[in-house]
Design an enzyme around this catalytic site. Sequence first.
Site, PDB file in Angstrom:
ATOM      1  N   CYS A 196       0.833  -1.209   0.000  1.00  0.00           N
ATOM      2  CA  CYS A 196       0.000   0.000   0.000  1.00  0.00           C
ATOM      3  C   CYS A 196       0.865   1.255   0.000  1.00  0.00           C
ATOM      4  O   CYS A 196       0.529   2.249  -0.609  1.00  0.00           O
ATOM      5  CB  CYS A 196      -0.955  -0.018   1.174  1.00  0.00           C
ATOM      6  SG  CYS A 196      -0.154  -0.456   2.708  1.00  0.00           S
ATOM      7  N   GLU A 217      -3.334   3.762  -8.672  1.00  0.00           N
ATOM      8  CA  GLU A 217      -2.524   2.754  -7.984  1.00  0.00           C
ATOM      9  C   GLU A 217      -2.438   1.503  -8.857  1.00  0.00           C
ATOM     10  O   GLU A 217      -3.455   0.896  -9.178  1.00  0.00           O
ATOM     11  CB  GLU A 217      -3.145   2.390  -6.627  1.00  0.00           C
ATOM     12  CG  GLU A 217      -2.269   1.435  -5.843  1.00  0.00           C
ATOM     13  CD  GLU A 217      -2.850   1.047  -4.490  1.00  0.00           C
ATOM     14  OE1 GLU A 217      -4.034   0.681  -4.434  1.00  0.00           O
ATOM     15  OE2 GLU A 217      -2.106   1.114  -3.488  1.00  0.00           O
TER      16      GLU A 217
HETATM   17  P1  NAD Z   1     -10.048  -6.383  -2.147  1.00  0.00           P
HETATM   18  O1  NAD Z   1     -10.312  -5.077  -1.525  1.00  0.00           O
HETATM   19  O2  NAD Z   1     -11.109  -6.987  -3.011  1.00  0.00           O
HETATM   20  O3  NAD Z   1      -9.711  -7.495  -1.027  1.00  0.00           O
HETATM   21  C1  NAD Z   1      -9.201  -7.189   0.254  1.00  0.00           C
HETATM   22  C2  NAD Z   1      -9.980  -7.986   1.315  1.00  0.00           C
HETATM   23  O4  NAD Z   1     -11.350  -7.591   1.276  1.00  0.00           O
HETATM   24  C3  NAD Z   1      -9.972  -9.510   1.080  1.00  0.00           C
HETATM   25  O5  NAD Z   1      -9.929 -10.175   2.320  1.00  0.00           O
HETATM   26  C4  NAD Z   1     -11.320  -9.744   0.410  1.00  0.00           C
HETATM   27  O6  NAD Z   1     -11.812 -11.049   0.585  1.00  0.00           O
HETATM   28  C5  NAD Z   1     -12.186  -8.734   1.152  1.00  0.00           C
HETATM   29  N1  NAD Z   1     -13.418  -8.368   0.427  1.00  0.00           N
HETATM   30  C6  NAD Z   1     -13.618  -8.351  -0.909  1.00  0.00           C
HETATM   31  N2  NAD Z   1     -14.890  -7.991  -1.187  1.00  0.00           N
HETATM   32  C7  NAD Z   1     -15.506  -7.754   0.006  1.00  0.00           C
HETATM   33  C8  NAD Z   1     -16.807  -7.344   0.386  1.00  0.00           C
HETATM   34  N3  NAD Z   1     -17.758  -7.109  -0.528  1.00  0.00           N
HETATM   35  N4  NAD Z   1     -17.076  -7.175   1.693  1.00  0.00           N
HETATM   36  C9  NAD Z   1     -16.135  -7.404   2.627  1.00  0.00           C
HETATM   37  N5  NAD Z   1     -14.883  -7.821   2.333  1.00  0.00           N
HETATM   38  C10 NAD Z   1     -14.561  -7.988   1.038  1.00  0.00           C
HETATM   39  O7  NAD Z   1      -8.704  -6.256  -2.963  1.00  0.00           O
HETATM   40  P2  NAD Z   1      -8.180  -7.224  -4.130  1.00  0.00           P
HETATM   41  O8  NAD Z   1      -9.244  -7.564  -5.114  1.00  0.00           O
HETATM   42  O9  NAD Z   1      -7.503  -8.357  -3.453  1.00  0.00           O
HETATM   43  O10 NAD Z   1      -7.126  -6.288  -4.841  1.00  0.00           O
HETATM   44  C11 NAD Z   1      -7.591  -5.293  -5.746  1.00  0.00           C
HETATM   45  C12 NAD Z   1      -6.771  -4.045  -5.622  1.00  0.00           C
HETATM   46  O11 NAD Z   1      -6.887  -3.517  -4.295  1.00  0.00           O
HETATM   47  C13 NAD Z   1      -5.279  -4.215  -5.802  1.00  0.00           C
HETATM   48  O12 NAD Z   1      -4.903  -4.244  -7.114  1.00  0.00           O
HETATM   49  C14 NAD Z   1      -4.745  -3.037  -5.060  1.00  0.00           C
HETATM   50  O13 NAD Z   1      -4.790  -1.899  -5.856  1.00  0.00           O
HETATM   51  C15 NAD Z   1      -5.703  -2.877  -3.903  1.00  0.00           C
HETATM   52  N6  NAD Z   1      -5.195  -3.505  -2.675  1.00  0.00           N
HETATM   53  C16 NAD Z   1      -4.709  -2.698  -1.701  1.00  0.00           C
HETATM   54  C17 NAD Z   1      -4.192  -3.275  -0.548  1.00  0.00           C
HETATM   55  C18 NAD Z   1      -3.622  -2.430   0.556  1.00  0.00           C
HETATM   56  O14 NAD Z   1      -2.800  -2.907   1.311  1.00  0.00           O
HETATM   57  N7  NAD Z   1      -4.073  -1.214   0.698  1.00  0.00           N
HETATM   58  C19 NAD Z   1      -4.172  -4.642  -0.387  1.00  0.00           C
HETATM   59  C20 NAD Z   1      -4.707  -5.444  -1.391  1.00  0.00           C
HETATM   60  C21 NAD Z   1      -5.202  -4.851  -2.522  1.00  0.00           C
END
Ligand code: NAD
Length: 487
Positions: free
Chosen positions: A289, A388
């Site tokens: 991040c 990002e």
């Molecule tokens: P995401 O936000 O979908 O997933 C992160 C977490 O949220 C996972 O545990 C996932 O299961 C959960 N999640 C997904 N949908 C949800 C919902 N509707 N309700 C509650 N929880 C839910 O992220 P991603 O698809 O893994 O990655 C996509 C993009 O997000 C990446 O390309 C990046 O840009 C960003 N990202 C940022 C971080 C960070 O550290 N800030 C981490 C991962 C991804």
Amino acid sequence: MNEMTVNAALPCLIAGKPVLPADGRTIDLLCPSDGKKIAEIAAGGAAEIDQAVRVARSAFEDGAWSTLTALERGRLLRRLGEAIAENAAMLAELEASDTGKPHRQAEADMVAAARYFEFYSGAADKLHGDTIPFLAGYQVQTVYEPYGVVGIIIPWNYPAQMVGRTCAAALAVGNTVVMKPAEEACLTPLKICELAHEVGFPDGAFNVVTGYGHEAGAALTGHPGVDFLSFTGSPQVGVMVQTAAARNHIDCTLELGGKSPQILFADADLDAAIPVVLNAIVQNGGQTCSAGSRALIEASIYDEVIDRLKAGFKDLVAAPWRENGTLGALISAKQKQRVEGYIAAGGGSDAPLIARGRVSPTAPETGNYVAPALFGPVAETHPLAHEEVFGPVLACLKFTDEADAIRIANGTDYGLVAAVWTRDGGRQMRVSKAMQCGQVFINCFGAGGGIELPFGGVRKSGHGREKGFAALHDFTQMKTIVQNHGT
Ligand code: NAD
């Protein structure tokens, strides 16, 4: 089969007991290095979340967790930190095979994960309120109280560190936890929860429910028995989490990523800065991040900096986790496709591609490898300058003076971290103060892991602060007690 394969489906851990969903659904975990299946996890859903929230509620209200003193909670956290350190070799192998990150980095992550529990074990009995001078005959004090059941959702990029960062702080101040790790990588969160029970955590204090975000994650964020939410992930899901929190009238912390600038002024010590700028974009394959994904370079040193970065990029190698390349494979085929899409969108006159790293010849075709990419000068309007990517892609931009640097640095929707590279003491502080973000590093970046350093964002990077002592305030609510004791 890969040698890290775990044979039976891994269950959720609720009140220290293994729980498999009644419908028996599972999710395959694939090793990013070669695409092979390494384990199956339970596809938990609303039923498992409900069960976990109930046991967490009971542990908080009348169970064993509620009767522990802060000192006792701290001692348990310390034991868990020690257990993580003792099992670091096994945990690092799990983490590297689950996330694809170089083994060397997974080992460093375990040191950090253990350190979170050590830090918050010491902090558990040091959070105290104030007394407030008030009217004659009154005594006023403030106390910090836990919320109750905290729902925690973490991403796949640093699973073990994220457990430490969120759970250690939440538990230290007396909350109980229901955590949903990412469906792409969750072996170390499950193992750390198991270790917690081995070192004596009472049932219900720390629960892990694995599953998809739209199922288990959504069920957790919408559950009326949850008192506070901590979310780390994408801005899109962050909006859903905050909306769910608002519906239940609860608070949340959101940590949603960034587009963090490294600002290089003409008087910067480039010998010190260049290796840090390179590392800040390839560490964890750029899937961090706080990755330093923009280099803002003063025009008079632009060519020199680009020459040095180009030379550095040639030595960056993406390799299978056991080979300890500069970076590993990206987490998934989806993430690789996303990053490659951004790289393909560059290359025109508004974002020239000027260097690529390499993918090791030993990397299997079935792995999610992306050679690091360097672009510059990137126009401020180009997506590479403000979106990002979450991959090993560095966008270089040119600035003319201090005001221009500040304007460009603050010119994205994000605001997480910034670095200022200059020998001018006045400029160091002026620019730091002008940054619209949660952390600023002067002549360094992400130094020392930063467990002690409050961390969080503004705007699209989220809100609330984790890490350091500040997290203890975020995971508690202040109560004011006014006593009329008479005169
Ligand atoms: P995401 O936000 O979908 O997933 C992160 C977490 O949220 C996972 O545990 C996932 O299961 C959960 N999640 C997904 N949908 C949800 C919902 N509707 N309700 C509650 N929880 C839910 O992220 P991603 O698809 O893994 O990655 C996509 C993009 O997000 C990446 O390309 C990046 O840009 C960003 N990202 C940022 C971080 C960070 O550290 N800030 C981490 C991962 C991804």
